[in-house]
Design a protein around this motif. Sequence first.
Motif, short mmCIF file in Angstrom:
data_model
loop_
_atom_site.label_atom_id
_atom_site.label_comp_id
_atom_site.label_asym_id
_atom_site.label_seq_id
_atom_site.Cartn_x
_atom_site.Cartn_y
_atom_site.Cartn_z
N VAL A 1 -60.02 32.17 -9.54
CA VAL A 1 -58.64 32.02 -9.06
C VAL A 1 -57.84 33.28 -9.35
O VAL A 1 -58.12 34.02 -10.29
CB VAL A 1 -57.93 30.81 -9.73
CG1 VAL A 1 -58.55 29.50 -9.29
CG2 VAL A 1 -57.94 30.94 -11.25
N GLN B 109 -56.36 31.44 -15.58
CA GLN B 109 -57.30 32.40 -15.02
C GLN B 109 -58.44 32.70 -15.99
O GLN B 109 -59.60 32.83 -15.58
CB GLN B 109 -56.56 33.69 -14.65
CG GLN B 109 -55.68 33.49 -13.42
CD GLN B 109 -54.81 34.69 -13.12
OE1 GLN B 109 -55.03 35.40 -12.13
NE2 GLN B 109 -53.81 34.94 -13.95
N TYR C 92 -55.01 38.54 -13.09
CA TYR C 92 -56.33 38.46 -12.45
C TYR C 92 -57.21 39.61 -12.92
O TYR C 92 -58.38 39.42 -13.27
CB TYR C 92 -56.14 38.50 -10.94
CG TYR C 92 -57.41 38.45 -10.13
CD1 TYR C 92 -58.12 37.25 -10.00
CD2 TYR C 92 -57.89 39.57 -9.46
CE1 TYR C 92 -59.28 37.18 -9.23
CE2 TYR C 92 -59.04 39.51 -8.69
CZ TYR C 92 -59.73 38.32 -8.57
OH TYR C 92 -60.87 38.26 -7.82
N LEU D 105 -58.10 33.66 -1.22
CA LEU D 105 -57.90 34.46 -2.42
C LEU D 105 -57.66 35.93 -2.06
O LEU D 105 -56.84 36.61 -2.68
CB LEU D 105 -59.09 34.33 -3.37
CG LEU D 105 -58.93 34.91 -4.78
CD1 LEU D 105 -59.77 34.10 -5.78
CD2 LEU D 105 -59.34 36.37 -4.83
#
Length: 239
Positions: free
Chosen positions: A89, A108, A159, A198
């Motif tokens: 994710v 995450q 991320y 994504l």
Amino acid sequence: MPVYCITGTNRGLGLEFVRQLAQSSDNTIIAATRSLSSDLANLKAVASPSTHIVECDTGNVASIRSFVKEVAQLLGGKKIDFLLNSAGVDLGSWQSSLTLGPDDLHAQIDINVIGPAKTVELLLHAGLLSSNVRILNMSSGLGSMQRSSEIKPRKCAGYSISKAGLNMLTVHQSEDLKPHLPGAVVIAMDPGWVKTRLGGNGAVLEPHESIGGVLRVLHGLTSEDNGRFYHYTGEKIPW
């Protein structure tokens, strides 16, 4: 008849893995999806008769444990030859290192780092990984410190941090598995900037191009590749 186990298959890159691998009836596929109650129409449409759709929320260790038990029953003594940790994710992509949301970052790390760690650990302890298993941890170019340092302004801080963590996990797994599975090879993979949910706006690659390249790299791995970070084209990526 190789056995593939893939996480995050209800959409995106995980779905494309199933689509391509299901074209051969020789492949047994364990297609893990976060919830069996979600919309699985696309996954079912590409699945082969030898594809087993199983629930596994990789952000929840209890769910991974249940998944491993079900996989053991499905395989009936067979082993996993290819484990593709594809679930991931990107939350709060607009956040910088100065505006990180703790909840987003924790989520995450749970899914992008702890999920692949516990999946490998629990499958190993259950005796479900073959002695020459190939394990692919789906990373990102944003997980490369060198490449991220060249991006101005920086982007997707949380991320990037989680994928850098996944890269370090790959380095540790590549060594820690040796006493248990001497022939195992573990790599991190950058699939490129792919046109998925994504990937977001601006992505340039079609899923079939990316995953086609990933599978070519995966199927050509040797012991010398253990612990390395690759681009879907086969290019080595700097950490």
